[in-house]
Design a protein around this motif. Structure first.
Motif, PDB file in Angstrom:
ATOM      1  N   GLN A 226     -67.636 -28.015  35.810  1.00 11.38           N
ATOM      2  CA  GLN A 226     -68.415 -27.669  36.991  1.00 11.38           C
ATOM      3  C   GLN A 226     -67.605 -26.921  38.038  1.00 11.38           C
ATOM      4  O   GLN A 226     -66.379 -26.942  38.029  1.00 11.38           O
ATOM      5  N   LEU A 228     -67.984 -26.142  42.394  1.00  8.74           N
ATOM      6  CA  LEU A 228     -68.708 -26.229  43.669  1.00  8.74           C
ATOM      7  C   LEU A 228     -68.182 -25.106  44.553  1.00  8.74           C
ATOM      8  O   LEU A 228     -66.975 -24.964  44.725  1.00  8.74           O
TER       9      LEU A 228
ATOM     10  N   GLY B 131     -70.186 -32.625  41.935  1.00  8.57           N
ATOM     11  CA  GLY B 131     -70.403 -31.379  42.659  1.00  8.57           C
ATOM     12  C   GLY B 131     -71.850 -31.205  43.097  1.00  8.57           C
ATOM     13  O   GLY B 131     -72.125 -30.758  44.211  1.00  8.57           O
ATOM     14  N   ALA B 132     -72.785 -31.583  42.233  1.00  8.74           N
ATOM     15  CA  ALA B 132     -74.198 -31.465  42.576  1.00  8.74           C
ATOM     16  C   ALA B 132     -74.572 -32.445  43.683  1.00  8.74           C
ATOM     17  O   ALA B 132     -75.336 -32.121  44.603  1.00  8.74           O
ATOM     18  N   MET B 135     -73.240 -31.057  46.886  1.00  5.83           N
ATOM     19  CA  MET B 135     -74.085 -29.953  47.343  1.00  5.83           C
ATOM     20  C   MET B 135     -75.320 -30.476  48.077  1.00  5.83           C
ATOM     21  O   MET B 135     -75.675 -29.992  49.157  1.00  5.83           O
ATOM     22  N   HIS B 216     -77.503 -24.224  37.366  1.00  4.64           N
ATOM     23  CA  HIS B 216     -76.876 -23.701  38.575  1.00  4.64           C
ATOM     24  C   HIS B 216     -77.853 -23.861  39.740  1.00  4.64           C
ATOM     25  O   HIS B 216     -79.066 -23.737  39.549  1.00  4.64           O
ATOM     26  N   GLN B 218     -78.131 -22.797  44.125  1.00  2.00           N
ATOM     27  CA  GLN B 218     -77.541 -22.481  45.408  1.00  2.00           C
ATOM     28  C   GLN B 218     -78.537 -22.778  46.522  1.00  2.00           C
ATOM     29  O   GLN B 218     -79.725 -22.542  46.384  1.00  2.00           O
ATOM     30  N   ARG B 231     -73.212 -23.845  46.624  1.00  2.00           N
ATOM     31  CA  ARG B 231     -73.572 -23.551  45.239  1.00  2.00           C
ATOM     32  C   ARG B 231     -72.897 -24.514  44.276  1.00  2.00           C
ATOM     33  O   ARG B 231     -71.714 -24.815  44.415  1.00  2.00           O
ATOM     34  N   HIS B 232     -73.647 -24.960  43.289  1.00  5.30           N
ATOM     35  CA  HIS B 232     -73.079 -25.772  42.225  1.00  5.30           C
ATOM     36  C   HIS B 232     -73.399 -25.147  40.882  1.00  5.30           C
ATOM     37  O   HIS B 232     -74.540 -24.791  40.597  1.00  5.30           O
ATOM     38  N   SER B 234     -73.040 -25.991  36.864  1.00  7.48           N
ATOM     39  CA  SER B 234     -72.697 -26.954  35.832  1.00  7.48           C
ATOM     40  C   SER B 234     -72.599 -26.170  34.532  1.00  7.48           C
ATOM     41  O   SER B 234     -73.573 -25.575  34.081  1.00  7.48           O
ATOM     42  N   SER B 239     -69.337 -31.923  33.160  1.00  8.70           N
ATOM     43  CA  SER B 239     -69.504 -32.011  34.611  1.00  8.70           C
ATOM     44  C   SER B 239     -69.881 -33.417  35.068  1.00  8.70           C
ATOM     45  O   SER B 239     -69.716 -33.765  36.231  1.00  8.70           O
TER      46      SER B 239
END
Lengths: 266, 266, 266, 266
Positions: A226, A228, B131-132, B135, B216, B218, B231-232, B234, B239
């Motif tokens: 991933q 970010l 990361g998600a 975000m 993805h 954003q 933005r993430h 994967s 991930s």
């Protein structure tokens, strides 16, 4: 309640934007302008503003205060004036919002003490672009979980220094949240020197300079599978105005000096 | 101290990744695997893993517990099994980390009560991609300061539903931080229907579907003169592994049930 | 050899930029300006330009020609004037560079014939931003090899129409290079209407509108395991100037009318 | 007409993908596989492919040719074998598609001569990712109009060399289209060494290395008021397959050797 605002430095680039911003904000009233020399009776007389901008101009803050009773002084002047203005404002019980970085440590300490003693709020913001401040704050938070980070900052090709101040500050903030260590492969090799960018505590910073660009930065945080990305684009000086508005509103509720917009954002 | 981990669902896609992740993590030991049917004496016997993966396989959690004494059960099975597993784990004083969304409200409530009473931590994470989760959390925070927001999510063209679950959840979180209002110009007009995307409380969501894409998203937050983009990307199932590791470590210090990785990230 | 340039429409937004551009270009000389009314003897007299911009102003193209002998007339006026200007220029053997879309088919045909007969070059450019023209051209070329395409165009939230003209033109160009077919999964479903954007011959177009944005477009071309992105950002009106300069230089070597910058770029 | 394809190197990473690609392509038939050792009678016998992949395996190209009459040999083996294979294929009147960079100049020259004499087409492609080839081609084209360029390439942090081969090739192609000159401000200064990246004929190249990344590159071309970005993301090995298919189809119509996918793309 409408916030009564006075502006110092109204004829500068930032100042002009700020005048329009306050004039067009329903929750504020621009009651006065402070200048260091005679420029006319009102803003309109300067020919820099529309004719209905009949805001009175003063060259003495004491007189400005007596006549127009501002709640907040927004100071966008240069370092040589800003310390005296701020000190005088606080002594007159006018809250201050200041957009400069030009204070000495001693001056800052003195203003802090003064603000605390009088319970008159003061916000000093080296960067008024809320989006940039959020980007830095988020990078700092995310670094705890995704510690492998590179920064790409992109500016017009007339900028002299690389990396940018914002990139350096971002790297500094991140560095306090993660151990210092060399990123990338231990045996990585530059076949052209500089390819891997600048090294800041093991993080890499890349500075792009091209005609057309304005001021942009992205922070890339990689983890298994991933990526970010935190990106801020500043397209023009208007990007500072949301921070100016937020600061003016926030300083009304503060009883001490706050340095940096990141401390009024939660 | 090494954390003793057991995994349920080790033969699934996520499960296989998790087995490798735990095996390769210095702070953890994979002590057992739970399956619903006979698949061999150890993981290696399944031919799905290297021959040195001699982790014992059990089909009964009670027996697994007695023999291998795990600290944490990582459950990556399907909704039909996951509730029973988790309940039983908590009753056996095994902490649970669960990666599914398939609980009913009643089940969730019961597990919460059970976890609190026994002071045995439990983390349920619909999305393990740190990361998600970051975000979404940052979008929620930033919405207070930059309330004009559009979301672009991009997935491979075999995905059936649009918008994605992550986009809907992001919009929901943002919507709780800003007033509902119609973005864009009041007289804006679509000359081709759908151009302005889906409308979620005035925000716009756009779903891109193309071969090649993975997962993805954003979040674009616009303000005067500036744009903040979160933005993430994967790129593969890996991930999720950083979230799995974080959850296993964190659950060791918890004495209650936590729903959503966002609550263990500060 | 220095190219002698005259400008019509020098006081408009584009015109002002063009005046500065030609004045600062070593290979060109701004020899005259054409206006429709008396505005002073020289550009400097209008108070819109620095005092050393002593370029003479004319209201009659014939007289302008006789006295200043321009090689090229750059016409940035409105559709109502532009046809007459261009026709007269060609008749006077002045090459023409025109930045407008306001010609009727008949007018265009007549100018083409005139240009060809007299062998006096003429370039008409609906879009002077070279980067945008290149983006469209590349999208058209790439569509043959990566036919699954979505367009995301992003503009400030004061723009009324969606999709933008550039997005529509891009989609049109692409559509001539690939069969019309429905992209995405055959059973894909919008749980919020509009999520999948506007449908142009099976391609999808998404229009983002946010404060702060200027004019941006990306064309996404997906293929197995890969994504090709063509992106153009226009940050301000200066983006048109490189196309103006290229057109002025190129028209010197042409003996016919060319419509669209894409035909002078190879 | 169905194209009869033979594959050399079917058991390698690229080879396996290619087998599936040809098997699933309606316009092609996989008629044989060439290996250097006994691996079974058919592909299915290797246990690397589904049981219905009953494509015969040969260790001698002459015999393969006699029995299965392929139109095209797709060679994905290593440099040590590829020259002999290609030469023999051309002599047997089998067209060749080759994915390697391991030829000496002499070998290449010899193959060219052989291909031309026999009028049997041959395509050698160091990079089969069509998107990457298009990105390079477009960068080369655009450099004539927007000569200020920086390249940012991004790869996983296990990559040893920086800049990447694709970035170096892109810079080389661009450099042939623009004069060599130092970009950026003449007095620009690195406060941290390396910030401005690697210098290639005045262009700057930046290499990002982060876990999670796969293989990505963007070419940024700046001009007054604008930015053109050409970006390619390679998410997995599948990105090469579109180039493989295109090459197989194209080689059927060629009567000479072509080096580089860019020469079969128009």
């Amino acid at each position: 309640m409408t916030i009564r605002v006075a502006i110092a430095g109204a004829r500068g680039k930032m100042g002009k934007e700020a005048v329009h911003t306050v004039m067009n904000n329903d929750e504020m009233e621009l009651v006065a302008v402070l200048d260091y020399k005679e420029i006319g009776r009102t803003l309109a007389d300067t020919n820099l503003f529309p004719s209905h901008y009949t805001v009175p101009v003063f060259i003495d803050l004491q007189e400005l205060h007596t006549i127009t009773k501002p709640d907040v002084l927004l100071d966008l002047t240069t370092p040589e004036f800003v310390y005296e203005h701020t000190k005088q404002a606080l002594e007159l019980n006018i809250r201050a919002v200041v957009g400069t970085t030009g204070f000495s440590d001693e001056q800052l300490e003195e203003l802090k003490t003064l603000s605390k003693a009088s319970k008159i709020g003061c916000i000093i913001a080296p960067n008024f672009a809320i989006g940039a401040v959020l980007m830095m704050k988020f990078a700092e938070q995310a670094a705890k979980y995704l510690p492998d980070i590179e920064i790409i900052e992109m500016h017009h090709d007339q900028k002299l220094d690389a990396p940018s101040g914002t990139a350096m500050k971002t790297a500094h903030l991140i560095s306090q949240q993660r151990p210092i260590y060399q990123q990338g492969h231990i045996r990585e090799k530059e076949t052209l020197p500089g390819a891997r960018g600048a090294n800041y505590d093991g993080m890499r910073i890349h500075s792009v300079r091209l005609p057309g660009l304005v001021a942009h930065q992205q922070v890339l945080l990689g983890g298994e599978g991933q990526l970010l990305t935190l990106r801020h684009d500043s397209f023009n000086r208007g990007s500072f105005m949301s921070g100016v508005v937020l600061s003016i509103k926030t300083v009304m509720e503060k009883e001490e000096l706050i340095y940096g917009l990141e401390h009024i954002i939660d």
